[in-house]
Design an enzyme around this catalytic site. Structure first.
Site, PDB file in Angstrom:
ATOM      1  N   CYS A   1       0.830  -1.176   0.000  1.00 10.16           N
ATOM      2  CA  CYS A   1       0.000   0.000   0.000  1.00 10.16           C
ATOM      3  C   CYS A   1       0.882   1.249   0.000  1.00 10.16           C
ATOM      4  O   CYS A   1       1.846   1.313   0.725  1.00 10.16           O
ATOM      5  CB  CYS A   1      -0.894  -0.115   1.226  1.00 10.16           C
ATOM      6  SG  CYS A   1      -1.096   1.235   2.328  1.00 10.16           S
TER       7      CYS A   1
ATOM      8  N   GLU B   1      -5.775   2.984  -3.538  1.00 11.50           N
ATOM      9  CA  GLU B   1      -5.173   2.352  -4.696  1.00 11.50           C
ATOM     10  C   GLU B   1      -5.728   3.015  -5.947  1.00 11.50           C
ATOM     11  O   GLU B   1      -6.854   3.528  -5.928  1.00 11.50           O
ATOM     12  CB  GLU B   1      -5.425   0.849  -4.696  1.00 11.50           C
ATOM     13  CG  GLU B   1      -4.727   0.110  -5.813  1.00 11.50           C
ATOM     14  CD  GLU B   1      -3.254   0.477  -5.947  1.00 11.50           C
ATOM     15  OE1 GLU B   1      -2.861   0.852  -7.062  1.00 11.50           O
ATOM     16  OE2 GLU B   1      -2.520   0.435  -4.945  1.00 11.50           O
TER      17      GLU B   1
END
Length: 260
Positions: free
Chosen positions: A32, A135
């Site tokens: 991430c 994302e």
């Protein structure tokens, strides 16, 4: 190059956004690369059974090499503590801090054997509190940000590792977030996702109990991605509009907006 020059250089790279950083170090896992922590400190203390930090402010766009909150075992191995460290693990044996932006993530499948992470995997584990992460999904020529979170916005923890680097008269503590394969609902966004731990496994992870059965994709019906404003594209922008939902029907292929 001195310590503070390195910090300034990495902060500049961070300001380009993680997608821009990723072009410079192709092939590295970039999930991430941004997340949020806006949950009140008192709630952090309750979930992790630890004394919370007193000076936390809501964060809506935490980016590589910035300060993050982690929960770890105290040096005596008995209790837990909540501290702030820099995001991007630098092993204690490194010559300098120049690689921090490349080590914000570590693949859970190989962390135990990679020289950068293996010592921390055994001795220095941590929990990284968050209430969502971002994302980007390619839609035509456009990269659309998605915010992945529980529908009710509640807090969760990502599995992490930390280390301590000493040099130039300074002590710098750093951390990385472990990644794994994506859950089915997140597979269309990326081929990796953070390792998210349920509360009943917090102590197991910190104590080094179990690995394969912990470091697995997290799949919960309430854990969903939602398209959000492109305000999050700038790592310098850390405001509530970063998580502002948009109507997915209004997303159209187009030119990729600037990430800085």
């Amino acid at each position: 190059m001195g310590l503070f020059a390195l910090l300034e250089r990495e902060q500049w790279a961070c300001s380009l956004g993680w997608d821009a950083i990723d072009h410079r170090w192709a092939g590295l896992s970039r999930m991430c690369g941004r997340f949020t922590l806006k949950t009140p400190a008192s709630r952090l203390g309750e979930l992790f059974d630890v004394q919370p930090l007193a000076d936390l402010t809501p964060r809506y766009n935490i980016a590589p090499t910035q300060e993050i909150v982690v929960v770890r075992r105290e040096e005596n191995g008995v209790g837990k503590e909540m501290v702030q460290v820099r995001w991007g693990l630098v092993p204690g044996w490194a010559n300098d801090l120049s690689g921090a932006a490349r080590t914000i993530n570590s693949r859970s499948e190989t962390a135990r054997v990679k020289p950068t992470f293996r010592s921390s995997f055994v001795r220095r584990r941590c929990l990284v509190p968050a209430d969502g992460f971002f994302e980007w999904k390619s839609i035509g020529k456009k990269k659309q940000p998605y915010y992945v979170r529980f529908e009710d916005g509640h807090l969760f923890a990502m599995a992490g590792l930390w280390d301590r680097w000493v040099g130039h008269g300074n002590v710098v503590e750093t951390a990385t977030i472990l990644t794994t394969n994506p859950s089915p609902k997140l597979a269309s966004l990326h081929d990796r996702m953070p390792v998210i731990l349920p509360p009943e496994r917090f102590d197991d992870w910190l104590s080094g109990v179990g690995n394969e059965e912990i470091l697995i994709p997290f799949d919960d019906p309430a854990f969903q991605p939602v398209p959000v404003s492109t305000a999050v594209n700038s790592a310098r922008h850390d405001e509530p509009d970063c998580i502002m939902p948009i109507d997915e029907r209004n997303i159209h292929p187009g030119d990729t907006p600037s990430l800085w």
